[in-house]
Design a protein around this motif. Structure first.
Motif, PDB file in Angstrom:
ATOM      1  N   VAL A  22       0.917  -1.169   0.064  1.00  0.00           N
ATOM      2  CA  VAL A  22       0.119  -0.152  -0.399  1.00  0.00           C
ATOM      3  C   VAL A  22       0.724   1.208  -0.001  1.00  0.00           C
ATOM      4  O   VAL A  22       1.565   1.019   0.856  1.00  0.00           O
ATOM      5  CB  VAL A  22      -0.352   0.145   0.944  1.00  0.00           C
ATOM      6  N   PRO A  23       1.048   1.786  -1.241  1.00  0.00           N
ATOM      7  CA  PRO A  23       1.422   3.559  -0.933  1.00  0.00           C
ATOM      8  C   PRO A  23       1.673   4.479   0.164  1.00  0.00           C
ATOM      9  O   PRO A  23       0.162   4.180   0.808  1.00  0.00           O
ATOM     10  CB  PRO A  23       1.554   4.241  -2.727  1.00  0.00           C
ATOM     11  N   ALA A  24       2.679   4.912   0.586  1.00  0.00           N
ATOM     12  CA  ALA A  24       1.965   5.740   1.550  1.00  0.00           C
ATOM     13  C   ALA A  24       1.522   7.330   1.156  1.00  0.00           C
ATOM     14  O   ALA A  24       1.412   7.799   1.944  1.00  0.00           O
ATOM     15  CB  ALA A  24       3.481   5.664   2.997  1.00  0.00           C
ATOM     16  N   ALA A  25       2.142   7.765  -0.564  1.00  0.00           N
ATOM     17  CA  ALA A  25       2.374   8.692  -0.547  1.00  0.00           C
ATOM     18  C   ALA A  25       2.929   8.478  -2.247  1.00  0.00           C
ATOM     19  O   ALA A  25       2.687   7.901  -2.710  1.00  0.00           O
ATOM     20  CB  ALA A  25       3.216   9.892   0.123  1.00  0.00           C
ATOM     21  N   LEU A  26       1.783   9.350  -2.582  1.00  0.00           N
ATOM     22  CA  LEU A  26       1.837   9.573  -4.149  1.00  0.00           C
ATOM     23  C   LEU A  26       2.538  10.797  -4.706  1.00  0.00           C
ATOM     24  O   LEU A  26       2.616  12.136  -4.122  1.00  0.00           O
ATOM     25  CB  LEU A  26       0.246   9.738  -4.966  1.00  0.00           C
ATOM     26  N   VAL A  27       3.166  10.263  -5.759  1.00  0.00           N
ATOM     27  CA  VAL A  27       4.200  11.788  -5.735  1.00  0.00           C
ATOM     28  C   VAL A  27       4.326  12.527  -7.462  1.00  0.00           C
ATOM     29  O   VAL A  27       4.093  11.230  -8.135  1.00  0.00           O
ATOM     30  CB  VAL A  27       5.682  12.156  -5.660  1.00  0.00           C
ATOM     31  N   VAL A  28       3.638  12.979  -8.149  1.00  0.00           N
ATOM     32  CA  VAL A  28       3.667  13.414  -9.934  1.00  0.00           C
ATOM     33  C   VAL A  28       4.403  13.990 -10.095  1.00  0.00           C
ATOM     34  O   VAL A  28       4.980  15.061  -9.863  1.00  0.00           O
ATOM     35  CB  VAL A  28       2.178  14.201  -9.729  1.00  0.00           C
ATOM     36  N   LEU A  29       5.680  13.352 -10.573  1.00  0.00           N
ATOM     37  CA  LEU A  29       6.925  14.085 -11.726  1.00  0.00           C
ATOM     38  C   LEU A  29       6.241  13.421 -13.057  1.00  0.00           C
ATOM     39  O   LEU A  29       5.460  13.226 -13.812  1.00  0.00           O
ATOM     40  CB  LEU A  29       8.004  12.832 -11.121  1.00  0.00           C
ATOM     41  N   GLU A  30       6.852  14.782 -13.460  1.00  0.00           N
ATOM     42  CA  GLU A  30       7.068  15.313 -15.160  1.00  0.00           C
ATOM     43  C   GLU A  30       8.420  13.654 -16.213  1.00  0.00           C
ATOM     44  O   GLU A  30       7.519  13.382 -16.932  1.00  0.00           O
ATOM     45  CB  GLU A  30       7.955  16.301 -15.108  1.00  0.00           C
ATOM     46  N   SER A  31       9.030  13.389 -15.006  1.00  0.00           N
ATOM     47  CA  SER A  31       9.840  12.068 -15.464  1.00  0.00           C
ATOM     48  C   SER A  31      10.710  11.560 -13.993  1.00  0.00           C
ATOM     49  O   SER A  31      10.721  11.869 -13.564  1.00  0.00           O
ATOM     50  CB  SER A  31      10.982  12.678 -16.920  1.00  0.00           C
ATOM     51  N   LEU A  32      11.515  10.168 -14.646  1.00  0.00           N
ATOM     52  CA  LEU A  32      11.919   9.883 -14.093  1.00  0.00           C
ATOM     53  C   LEU A  32      13.600  10.284 -13.876  1.00  0.00           C
ATOM     54  O   LEU A  32      13.849  10.227 -14.813  1.00  0.00           O
ATOM     55  CB  LEU A  32      11.839   7.489 -13.323  1.00  0.00           C
ATOM     56  N   PRO A  33      14.207  10.426 -12.421  1.00  0.00           N
ATOM     57  CA  PRO A  33      15.508  10.619 -13.125  1.00  0.00           C
ATOM     58  C   PRO A  33      16.592   9.769 -13.045  1.00  0.00           C
ATOM     59  O   PRO A  33      15.789   8.694 -12.291  1.00  0.00           O
ATOM     60  CB  PRO A  33      15.542  11.791 -11.245  1.00  0.00           C
ATOM     61  N   SER A  34      17.737  10.059 -13.778  1.00  0.00           N
ATOM     62  CA  SER A  34      18.210   8.594 -14.439  1.00  0.00           C
ATOM     63  C   SER A  34      19.881   8.370 -14.267  1.00  0.00           C
ATOM     64  O   SER A  34      20.301   9.847 -14.524  1.00  0.00           O
ATOM     65  CB  SER A  34      17.601   8.390 -15.626  1.00  0.00           C
ATOM     66  N   ALA A  35      19.923   7.849 -13.506  1.00  0.00           N
ATOM     67  CA  ALA A  35      22.165   7.797 -13.850  1.00  0.00           C
ATOM     68  C   ALA A  35      22.117   8.056 -15.035  1.00  0.00           C
ATOM     69  O   ALA A  35      22.056   7.493 -16.325  1.00  0.00           O
ATOM     70  CB  ALA A  35      21.561   6.656 -12.928  1.00  0.00           C
ATOM     71  N   ALA A  36      23.280   8.222 -14.887  1.00  0.00           N
ATOM     72  CA  ALA A  36      24.468   7.630 -16.335  1.00  0.00           C
ATOM     73  C   ALA A  36      24.567   7.034 -17.485  1.00  0.00           C
ATOM     74  O   ALA A  36      24.425   6.709 -18.320  1.00  0.00           O
ATOM     75  CB  ALA A  36      25.789   8.184 -15.977  1.00  0.00           C
ATOM     76  N   ASP A  37      23.919   5.448 -16.077  1.00  0.00           N
ATOM     77  CA  ASP A  37      23.607   4.379 -17.183  1.00  0.00           C
ATOM     78  C   ASP A  37      22.864   3.505 -17.283  1.00  0.00           C
ATOM     79  O   ASP A  37      21.600   2.765 -18.249  1.00  0.00           O
ATOM     80  CB  ASP A  37      24.061   3.096 -16.510  1.00  0.00           C
ATOM     81  N   GLY A  38      21.066   4.838 -17.636  1.00  0.00           N
ATOM     82  CA  GLY A  38      19.937   4.572 -17.453  1.00  0.00           C
ATOM     83  C   GLY A  38      19.252   4.374 -16.613  1.00  0.00           C
ATOM     84  O   GLY A  38      17.729   4.245 -16.944  1.00  0.00           O
ATOM     85  N   ARG A  39      19.682   3.814 -15.749  1.00  0.00           N
ATOM     86  CA  ARG A  39      18.822   3.148 -14.390  1.00  0.00           C
ATOM     87  C   ARG A  39      18.316   3.818 -13.649  1.00  0.00           C
ATOM     88  O   ARG A  39      18.128   5.032 -13.793  1.00  0.00           O
ATOM     89  CB  ARG A  39      19.554   2.025 -13.874  1.00  0.00           C
ATOM     90  N   LEU A  40      16.473   3.990 -13.100  1.00  0.00           N
ATOM     91  CA  LEU A  40      16.223   4.915 -12.183  1.00  0.00           C
ATOM     92  C   LEU A  40      17.185   5.647 -10.705  1.00  0.00           C
ATOM     93  O   LEU A  40      18.476   4.504 -10.061  1.00  0.00           O
ATOM     94  CB  LEU A  40      15.043   4.275 -11.693  1.00  0.00           C
TER      95      LEU A  40
END
Length: 66
Positions: free
Chosen positions: A9-27
């Motif tokens: 069960v999620p404790a919070a919902l956060v709306v994002l324009e995009s997901l931040p990614s690392a240099a290798d493309g992962r979250l």
């Protein structure tokens, strides 16, 4: 009636324009914003709206909120 496992069960919902990614493309979870928890009617309205969406998707008459 079965109940959802608390960890799912999620404790919070956060709306994002995009997901931040690392240099290798992962979250890059370290760059995710900290949720802002609020008390009040606005929060309950969001819960009720989401419960309605879940009820519709699951084909249920209603889904209760906490």
């Amino acid at each position: 009636m079965a109940e959802a496992v608390v960890i799912l069960v999620p404790a919070a919902l956060v709306v994002l324009e995009s997901l931040p990614s690392a240099a290798d493309g992962r979250l890059d979870s370290t760059m995710l914003p900290v949720p802002e928890y609020q008390d009040g009617d606005g929060h309950r309205a969001t819960e009720k709206a989401l419960a309605g969406i879940y009820a519709h998707v699951l084909g249920l008459e209603h889904v209760t909120t906490c």
